[in-house]
Motif scaffolding. Structure first.
Motif: not given
Length: 419
Positions: A240-246, A269-278, A286-295
């Motif tokens: 589910i952590d990977r699914a969230l990033v995807y 770039t579009a992916s980065d915008w979504a990650r940054a906003y949410y 934010r915690g999931v992105l950090e733990s997955e190394g996908e900030t």
């Protein structure tokens, strides 16, 4: 303090535990074709009546209320109910109930709503309390188990409403043209197009690990990836952590494509915008992105206005080891419950909202804003839900034990009727 003194006397002087055991036996006695069993039921019923009469006689001004309190609620439940009445000065006039992991729990009740809970809901119905079932499931699934559990008469009584698919529609039998309201009819075309894109790509373009580890739930406006592992397990958490990033990346590219005439961006770039906003909106994301190394590489303030305006209409929700979800903020449980109240004619609600997820939390916060309800949650609910429930009235119940809170609400309504 008179009511508190009366409750102390009730539970100190009378064997309320035996009263409850007798009441439960009489209420939940299974249909059997046995003369001996029926005689045993009749003996229990007679003893229950005798014990209730003793309580009734001991409280001349409120005997009926107090014998029902003793027979239905534990000491703690009764005192909690009296505290709630002292705080809010009214009883509950509508139940708003999530189903999965709230009324029923796969962890403890074989994924069925317990008979005790169904019986209590029947009693609320008979007392004239409207019931709003609020779920992410499809209408047909909900109708099926409600009819099986509560009976066709209650489901089609005109006093029960189903908010289904997390707010996509509202079904309230017995209300003519308002029986079925399709709330997605008001959704804008551009948002529809984004969800069409996300749903069409979410499994077909997923990495093999996600295709094997997840399955898709929801509808065209609620895209939910669920694990093919036991909820709460390490395997479920990882997938589910990977699914969230995807899903964040997929949403970012879909939004950028929809507003492409105003903003140009490549997929990264579009992916980065979504990650940054949410990530900025939700610490858990934010915690999931950090733990997955996908900030994200960009600041949330760098998200272009047309992209941000669209993100503000779309929700991304993370349920640890349970689900990663994209949904429309214009089609949510609050909107559905508002519509259900309108159809049911509930102008001045004081609701008991029971749920476990962030979508339920929105309803809880909505009723709390103007003091129009209370909230309850199972002990395994999401952290944000538990924080809200503990901060308000501490109505937390054990897995599979929604009936405990329903008994507290029953006691609250009985006490409110006394005034």
């Amino acid at each position: 303090m008179e009511r508190y003194d009366q409750l102390y006397r009730l539970y100190d002087e009378f064997d309320a535990a035996t009263l409850r055991a007798l009441q439960n036996f009489v209420d939940l006695f299974p249909p059997v074709d046995s003369r001996v069993a029926l005689e045993h039921w009749q003996e229990a019923s007679d003893e229950l009546d005798d014990r209730k009469a003793e309580v009734r006689d001991a409280f001349p001004e409120a005997g009926e209320t107090f014998c029902e309190l003793a027979a239905r609620a534990t000491r703690d439940q009764a005192f909690t109910a009296l505290d709630l009445y002292a705080k809010y000065d009214r009883g509950v006039n509508v139940l708003v109930l999530d189903v999965d992991e709230t009324l029923r729990s796969a962890g403890g009740t074989d994924n069925e709503i317990p008979r005790e809970t169904l019986h209590l809901l029947t009693e609320f119905h008979e007392a004239g309390t409207p019931i709003v079932v609020c779920t992410g499931q499809t209408l047909e699934n909900v109708k099926g188990f409600l009819i099986q559990g509560l009976g066709n008469e209650i489901v089609h009584s005109g006093n029960l409403s189903v908010v289904y698919e997390a707010g996509t529609g509202v079904f309230t039998p017995g209300h003519g043209a308002d029986t079925k309201r399709l709330l997605y009819d008001d959704l804008d075309r551009d948002v529809r197009a984004i969800f069409d894109t996300v749903r069409s790509r979410v499994l077909s373009e997923a990495p093999e690990r996600l295709r094997r580890g997840c399955h898709l739930q929801g509808n065209e406006f609620n895209v939910t990836l669920k694990p093919n592992f036991e909820t709460g397990s390490d395997e479920a958490r990882a997938v589910i952590d990977r699914a969230l990033v995807y899903e964040l990346d997929l949403l970012g590219t879909a939004v950028a494509a929809e507003v492409g005439e105003r903003v140009e961006a490549d997929d990264e770039t579009a992916s980065d915008w979504a990650r940054a906003y949410y990530a900025d909106q939700d610490p858990e994301i934010r915690g999931v992105l950090e733990s997955e190394g996908e900030t994200p590489d960009c600041d949330p303030e760098a998200v272009p206005d047309p992209i941000r305006d669209t993100f503000e209409r779309i929700d991304v929700a993370y349920y640890e080891a349970d689900a990663a979800e994209i949904g429309s903020l214009e089609l949510n449980k609050v909107v559905g419950v508002e519509s259900a109240f309108d159809v049911l004619g509930i102008d001045d609600p004081f609701a008991a909202v029971m749920g476990d997820s962030k979508s339920d939390l929105r309803v809880m916060e909505w009723v709390a804003e103007d003091g129009s309800g209370i909230a309850a949650a199972p002990e395994h609910a999401s952290r944000d839900v538990l924080d809200h429930v503990i901060r308000t009235d501490e109505l937390v119940f054990d897995r599979g034990k929604a009936g405990d809170v329903l008994r507290t609400i029953f006691a609250l309504n009985r006490l409110a009727n006394l005034g």
